[in-house]
Motif scaffolding. Structure first.
Motif, PDB file in Angstrom:
ATOM      1  N   MET A 137      29.938  35.650  40.412  1.00 50.62           N
ATOM      2  CA  MET A 137      29.271  36.930  40.102  1.00 50.62           C
ATOM      3  C   MET A 137      29.348  37.883  41.297  1.00 50.62           C
ATOM      4  O   MET A 137      29.106  37.470  42.415  1.00 50.62           O
ATOM      5  CB  MET A 137      27.786  36.693  39.756  1.00 50.62           C
ATOM      6  CG  MET A 137      27.544  36.199  38.341  1.00 50.62           C
ATOM      7  SD  MET A 137      27.988  37.427  37.116  1.00 50.62           S
ATOM      8  CE  MET A 137      26.708  38.654  37.373  1.00 50.62           C
ATOM      9  N   SER A 138      29.690  39.102  41.012  1.00 48.07           N
ATOM     10  CA  SER A 138      29.689  40.059  42.122  1.00 48.07           C
ATOM     11  C   SER A 138      28.246  40.402  42.496  1.00 48.07           C
ATOM     12  O   SER A 138      27.340  40.220  41.703  1.00 48.07           O
ATOM     13  CB  SER A 138      30.452  41.319  41.729  1.00 48.07           C
ATOM     14  OG  SER A 138      30.043  41.751  40.460  1.00 48.07           O
ATOM     15  N   THR A 139      28.089  40.890  43.725  1.00 51.91           N
ATOM     16  CA  THR A 139      26.747  41.257  44.182  1.00 51.91           C
ATOM     17  C   THR A 139      26.688  42.761  44.414  1.00 51.91           C
ATOM     18  O   THR A 139      27.723  43.419  44.569  1.00 51.91           O
ATOM     19  CB  THR A 139      26.412  40.541  45.503  1.00 51.91           C
ATOM     20  OG1 THR A 139      27.503  40.760  46.399  1.00 51.91           O
ATOM     21  CG2 THR A 139      26.202  39.062  45.299  1.00 51.91           C
ATOM     22  N   TYR A 140      25.487  43.288  44.434  1.00 49.72           N
ATOM     23  CA  TYR A 140      25.296  44.718  44.669  1.00 49.72           C
ATOM     24  C   TYR A 140      24.542  44.917  45.968  1.00 49.72           C
ATOM     25  O   TYR A 140      23.573  44.220  46.242  1.00 49.72           O
ATOM     26  CB  TYR A 140      24.533  45.352  43.501  1.00 49.72           C
ATOM     27  CG  TYR A 140      25.338  45.343  42.224  1.00 49.72           C
ATOM     28  CD1 TYR A 140      26.128  46.434  41.872  1.00 49.72           C
ATOM     29  CD2 TYR A 140      25.343  44.221  41.392  1.00 49.72           C
ATOM     30  CE1 TYR A 140      26.905  46.419  40.724  1.00 49.72           C
ATOM     31  CE2 TYR A 140      26.106  44.190  40.245  1.00 49.72           C
ATOM     32  CZ  TYR A 140      26.889  45.284  39.904  1.00 49.72           C
ATOM     33  OH  TYR A 140      27.651  45.268  38.770  1.00 49.72           O
ATOM     34  N   LYS A 141      25.010  45.866  46.759  1.00 47.35           N
ATOM     35  CA  LYS A 141      24.325  46.201  48.011  1.00 47.35           C
ATOM     36  C   LYS A 141      24.394  47.703  48.218  1.00 47.35           C
ATOM     37  O   LYS A 141      25.270  48.367  47.670  1.00 47.35           O
ATOM     38  CB  LYS A 141      25.032  45.537  49.204  1.00 47.35           C
ATOM     39  CG  LYS A 141      24.605  44.107  49.503  1.00 47.35           C
ATOM     40  CD  LYS A 141      25.227  43.668  50.829  1.00 47.35           C
ATOM     41  CE  LYS A 141      25.205  42.172  51.004  1.00 47.35           C
ATOM     42  NZ  LYS A 141      23.883  41.563  51.087  1.00 47.35           N
ATOM     43  N   VAL A 142      23.434  48.203  49.010  1.00 47.60           N
ATOM     44  CA  VAL A 142      23.503  49.606  49.412  1.00 47.60           C
ATOM     45  C   VAL A 142      24.166  49.633  50.787  1.00 47.60           C
ATOM     46  O   VAL A 142      23.619  49.112  51.753  1.00 47.60           O
ATOM     47  CB  VAL A 142      22.095  50.250  49.468  1.00 47.60           C
ATOM     48  CG1 VAL A 142      22.192  51.698  49.941  1.00 47.60           C
ATOM     49  CG2 VAL A 142      21.440  50.185  48.094  1.00 47.60           C
ATOM     50  N   LEU A 143      25.370  50.174  50.833  1.00 46.22           N
ATOM     51  CA  LEU A 143      26.165  50.104  52.063  1.00 46.22           C
ATOM     52  C   LEU A 143      26.727  51.463  52.461  1.00 46.22           C
ATOM     53  O   LEU A 143      27.102  52.263  51.600  1.00 46.22           O
ATOM     54  CB  LEU A 143      27.359  49.154  51.880  1.00 46.22           C
ATOM     55  CG  LEU A 143      27.107  47.666  51.645  1.00 46.22           C
ATOM     56  CD1 LEU A 143      28.439  46.955  51.445  1.00 46.22           C
ATOM     57  CD2 LEU A 143      26.341  47.048  52.798  1.00 46.22           C
ATOM     58  N   LEU A 171      40.661  42.359  36.974  1.00 44.53           N
ATOM     59  CA  LEU A 171      39.705  41.434  37.585  1.00 44.53           C
ATOM     60  C   LEU A 171      38.312  42.034  37.743  1.00 44.53           C
ATOM     61  O   LEU A 171      37.317  41.333  37.653  1.00 44.53           O
ATOM     62  CB  LEU A 171      40.223  40.985  38.962  1.00 44.53           C
ATOM     63  CG  LEU A 171      41.480  40.112  38.966  1.00 44.53           C
ATOM     64  CD1 LEU A 171      42.002  39.948  40.388  1.00 44.53           C
ATOM     65  CD2 LEU A 171      41.171  38.736  38.359  1.00 44.53           C
ATOM     66  N   THR A 172      38.239  43.332  38.010  1.00 38.33           N
ATOM     67  CA  THR A 172      36.940  43.934  38.365  1.00 38.33           C
ATOM     68  C   THR A 172      36.463  44.975  37.361  1.00 38.33           C
ATOM     69  O   THR A 172      35.301  45.385  37.419  1.00 38.33           O
ATOM     70  CB  THR A 172      37.028  44.657  39.732  1.00 38.33           C
ATOM     71  OG1 THR A 172      37.948  45.759  39.600  1.00 38.33           O
ATOM     72  CG2 THR A 172      37.508  43.729  40.838  1.00 38.33           C
ATOM     73  N   GLY A 173      37.365  45.458  36.516  1.00 35.57           N
ATOM     74  CA  GLY A 173      36.986  46.540  35.602  1.00 35.57           C
ATOM     75  C   GLY A 173      37.076  47.913  36.240  1.00 35.57           C
ATOM     76  O   GLY A 173      36.811  48.924  35.602  1.00 35.57           O
ATOM     77  N   ARG A 174      37.466  47.958  37.517  1.00 34.43           N
ATOM     78  CA  ARG A 174      37.567  49.260  38.186  1.00 34.43           C
ATOM     79  C   ARG A 174      39.032  49.648  38.376  1.00 34.43           C
ATOM     80  O   ARG A 174      39.832  48.854  38.832  1.00 34.43           O
ATOM     81  CB  ARG A 174      36.868  49.227  39.552  1.00 34.43           C
ATOM     82  CG  ARG A 174      35.366  49.262  39.448  1.00 34.43           C
ATOM     83  CD  ARG A 174      34.715  49.429  40.806  1.00 34.43           C
ATOM     84  NE  ARG A 174      34.977  48.316  41.697  1.00 34.43           N
ATOM     85  CZ  ARG A 174      34.345  47.151  41.649  1.00 34.43           C
ATOM     86  NH1 ARG A 174      33.395  46.952  40.758  1.00 34.43           N
ATOM     87  NH2 ARG A 174      34.642  46.197  42.493  1.00 34.43           N
ATOM     88  N   LYS A 175      39.341  50.905  38.035  1.00 33.54           N
ATOM     89  CA  LYS A 175      40.710  51.393  38.100  1.00 33.54           C
ATOM     90  C   LYS A 175      40.692  52.773  38.738  1.00 33.54           C
ATOM     91  O   LYS A 175      39.830  53.588  38.434  1.00 33.54           O
ATOM     92  CB  LYS A 175      41.266  51.482  36.677  1.00 33.54           C
ATOM     93  CG  LYS A 175      42.732  51.805  36.582  1.00 33.54           C
ATOM     94  CD  LYS A 175      43.218  51.589  35.152  1.00 33.54           C
ATOM     95  CE  LYS A 175      44.616  52.114  34.925  1.00 33.54           C
ATOM     96  NZ  LYS A 175      45.618  51.489  35.787  1.00 33.54           N
ATOM     97  N   TYR A 176      41.629  53.019  39.628  1.00 30.16           N
ATOM     98  CA  TYR A 176      41.620  54.300  40.347  1.00 30.16           C
ATOM     99  C   TYR A 176      42.834  55.158  40.049  1.00 30.16           C
ATOM    100  O   TYR A 176      42.867  56.324  40.406  1.00 30.16           O
ATOM    101  CB  TYR A 176      41.531  54.044  41.852  1.00 30.16           C
ATOM    102  CG  TYR A 176      40.213  53.399  42.237  1.00 30.16           C
ATOM    103  CD1 TYR A 176      39.068  54.177  42.409  1.00 30.16           C
ATOM    104  CD2 TYR A 176      40.107  52.024  42.395  1.00 30.16           C
ATOM    105  CE1 TYR A 176      37.856  53.596  42.740  1.00 30.16           C
ATOM    106  CE2 TYR A 176      38.898  51.443  42.726  1.00 30.16           C
ATOM    107  CZ  TYR A 176      37.781  52.225  42.898  1.00 30.16           C
ATOM    108  OH  TYR A 176      36.584  51.661  43.209  1.00 30.16           O
ATOM    109  N   GLY A 177      43.857  54.572  39.437  1.00 30.36           N
ATOM    110  CA  GLY A 177      45.025  55.378  39.085  1.00 30.36           C
ATOM    111  C   GLY A 177      46.235  55.161  39.972  1.00 30.36           C
ATOM    112  O   GLY A 177      47.226  55.875  39.844  1.00 30.36           O
ATOM    113  N   GLY A 178      46.174  54.203  40.888  1.00 26.99           N
ATOM    114  CA  GLY A 178      47.348  53.934  41.734  1.00 26.99           C
ATOM    115  C   GLY A 178      47.567  55.034  42.751  1.00 26.99           C
ATOM    116  O   GLY A 178      46.728  55.279  43.605  1.00 26.99           O
ATOM    117  N   LEU A 179      48.686  55.726  42.629  1.00 27.73           N
ATOM    118  CA  LEU A 179      49.031  56.737  43.641  1.00 27.73           C
ATOM    119  C   LEU A 179      48.135  57.968  43.573  1.00 27.73           C
ATOM    120  O   LEU A 179      47.793  58.568  44.586  1.00 27.73           O
ATOM    121  CB  LEU A 179      50.491  57.172  43.460  1.00 27.73           C
ATOM    122  CG  LEU A 179      51.542  56.129  43.833  1.00 27.73           C
ATOM    123  CD1 LEU A 179      52.862  56.432  43.151  1.00 27.73           C
ATOM    124  CD2 LEU A 179      51.733  56.071  45.341  1.00 27.73           C
TER     125      LEU A 179
END
Lengths: 400, 88
Positions: A1-7, A248-256
């Motif tokens: 499980m991933s964890t959440y932090k304020v960083l 793997l994470t559900g997060r996608k930024y669009g590559g380039l």
């Protein structure tokens, strides 16, 4: 499980690096980078990260140390800013020429003199001819994700080049926001095992090699060609790394590049780094007023996403480029780079207008961006807007 | 014609005499006096060109094909068993 932090952005770098398990870290403190290596040093001290932490006497030595470690086959990390990056510049070129997949965080900061500790992209963009891949994050979540993706891209055998991950001083580096930290197992499955990439050039007593010796004029050019070709291959690798990360994470930024509301847009604002968040907000507000505006964020400046820019921007009416760095005697750096790939011979090139602002940490606000778009579009509609760039928010009344 | 391919990174596999017989550069040649030599191997260790070779009994010899005559062996020898002799 991933964890959440304020960083903060800097701690996001450190947590990301920790997950990638580098074996050697060398760095020299400089504002606003210092808290990255402070945190990493704490991880090493507590035994949470089994890395060799080298205290060195300068950034030049920091780069030399990670180059040596990388030749020995280690996964490495360093970080710096501004003057520190300029001081290590010789080694920066060497790391690329030597084809070592070093990952370095750059907390972008304006260059002296006069002293400034605030953000500006001059230090990062000064590196664009070195053979390093150069990317820049928009927010702290992307910072941690980009660090992990950076190792994946750099160590890919089609690439084998070092990479800089940029984040804006203070706006990201010292501003804490909630972020999701991926699971250790997830990162382990995403990345190659540390130290397994460079076996072909690893230092070995059984198979001694001469490293980085003289090349006569009959072969130097071919080594530069090979780096350039690796950059071209990296474009595909960057997209793949982002897609696999998404699975793997559900997060996608669009590559380039990261695009926002570009599909039906007539006007696209090109930007890079943290101010893109404000740019997207400005685009939303302008859309409410009836402007058909989208945003294209350059995640990577090297390799330069030429094909993507042509595909997305070629048929727009107007492209507005926001620059946070200047090539003195030439102009806005992103403006120049974007304009260089968009010109067509059919007379249908979009008008490209650069706004140079935000140097030395001057704020780029939502209302600034709205003003740029209103100004450019009103001139465009009158047929008075030409290709070129201009200063924005310059206090002309105070100059000699 | 077969071309020599370059590696990914500028690295090379060392080989003897890659740029020819550098012994031709020499002005003075080291000559070892076997009577004085105590087989300490300092000359073998210090030679910057690995031009001093040793046999299984630790006898040392100069490889004159590659010795450039720098004189470091003569300087390091604790028994002054190596003389530098002008080449004719």
């Amino acid at each position: 499980m991933s964890t959440y932090k304020v960083l903060t952005g800097n701690y996001a770098v450190a947590y990301g690096v920790k997950l990638c398990k580098p074996q050697v870290i060398a760095a020299y403190p400089i504002t606003p980078q210092t808290s990255i290596v402070e945190k990493l040093s704490e991880f090493v001290e507590k035994g949470e990260l089994k890395a060799k932490m080298l205290r060195v006497e300068s950034e030049h030595s920091a780069m030399a140390a990670v180059i040596g470690a990388a030749i020995a086959g280690a996964r490495t990390f360093t970080a710096t800013s501004s003057q520190g990056l300029l001081y290590m510049h010789e080694g920066v070129w060497m790391a690329a020429g030597a084809r070592l997949p070093i990952v370095m965080a750059i907390v972008t900061r304006a260059i002296f003199p006069p002293w400034s500790i605030w953000t500006d992209h001059g230090d990062l963009l000064d590196q664009r001819d070195t053979g390093w891949m150069i990317c820049m994050a928009e927010d702290n979540q992307e910072v941690i994700d980009m660090i992990i993706q950076a190792y994946k891209i750099a160590e890919d055998e089609r690439v084998l080049l070092p990479i800089m991950v940029g984040l804006d001083a203070f706006i990201l580096s010292h501003t804490a926001t909630p972020i999701e930290i991926p699971d250790e197992d997830l990162v382990d499955s995403y990345l190659p095992r540390p130290g397994e990439t460079l076996s072909y050039l690893k230092i070995s007593f059984d198979n001694p090699l001469t490293y980085y010796n003289l090349a006569f004029p009959d072969s130097y050019m071919e080594f530069r060609y090979q780096i350039h070709e690796a950059m071209n291959r990296a474009k595909r690798v960057i997209e793949e790394a982002d897609e696999k990360y998404h699975k793997l994470t559900g997060r996608k930024y669009g590559g380039l590049v990261d695009t926002y509301r570009c599909n039906d847009a007539e006007v696209v604002i090109v930007s890079m780094g943290a101010s893109t968040g404000d740019t997207k907000e400005a685009a939303d507000k302008l859309r409410d007023e009836g402007y058909k505006v989208g945003v294209l964020r350059l995640r990577f400046i090297r390799p330069f996403p030429e094909e993507k820019l042509k595909e997305i921007l070629s048929n727009k009416k107007l492209v507005i480029v926001i620059d946070r760095a200047i090539s003195l005697g030439k102009g806005g750096i992103l403006y120049t780079e974007v304009a260089s790939v968009l010109h067509k011979n059919d007379g249908r090139t979009p008008i490209i207008r650069g706004y140079l602002t935000g140097l030395g940490g001057r704020d780029i606000t939502v209302s600034d961006i709205i003003k740029m778009v209103r100004k450019a579009t009103s001139l465009f509609e009158k047929g008075e807007l030409t290709h070129g760039w201009e200063w924005f928010k310059l206090r002309k009344e105070v100059v000699m | 014609m077969e071309v020599e391919r370059i590696p990914l990174a500028p690295i090379s596999i060392p080989k003897v005499g890659a740029v020819g017989k550098t012994g031709k550069w020499r002005t003075f040649r080291p000559v070892i006096d076997r009577e004085k030599c105590i087989k300490c191997l300092l000359c073998w260790l210090y030679c910057p060109d690995a031009a001093i070779v040793r046999d299984e009994n630790d006898n040392v010899f100069v490889n004159y094909d590659y010795c450039k005559g720098c004189g470091i062996c003569a300087h390091e020898c604790p028994r002054k068993a190596i003389k530098m002799v002008k080449e004719e």
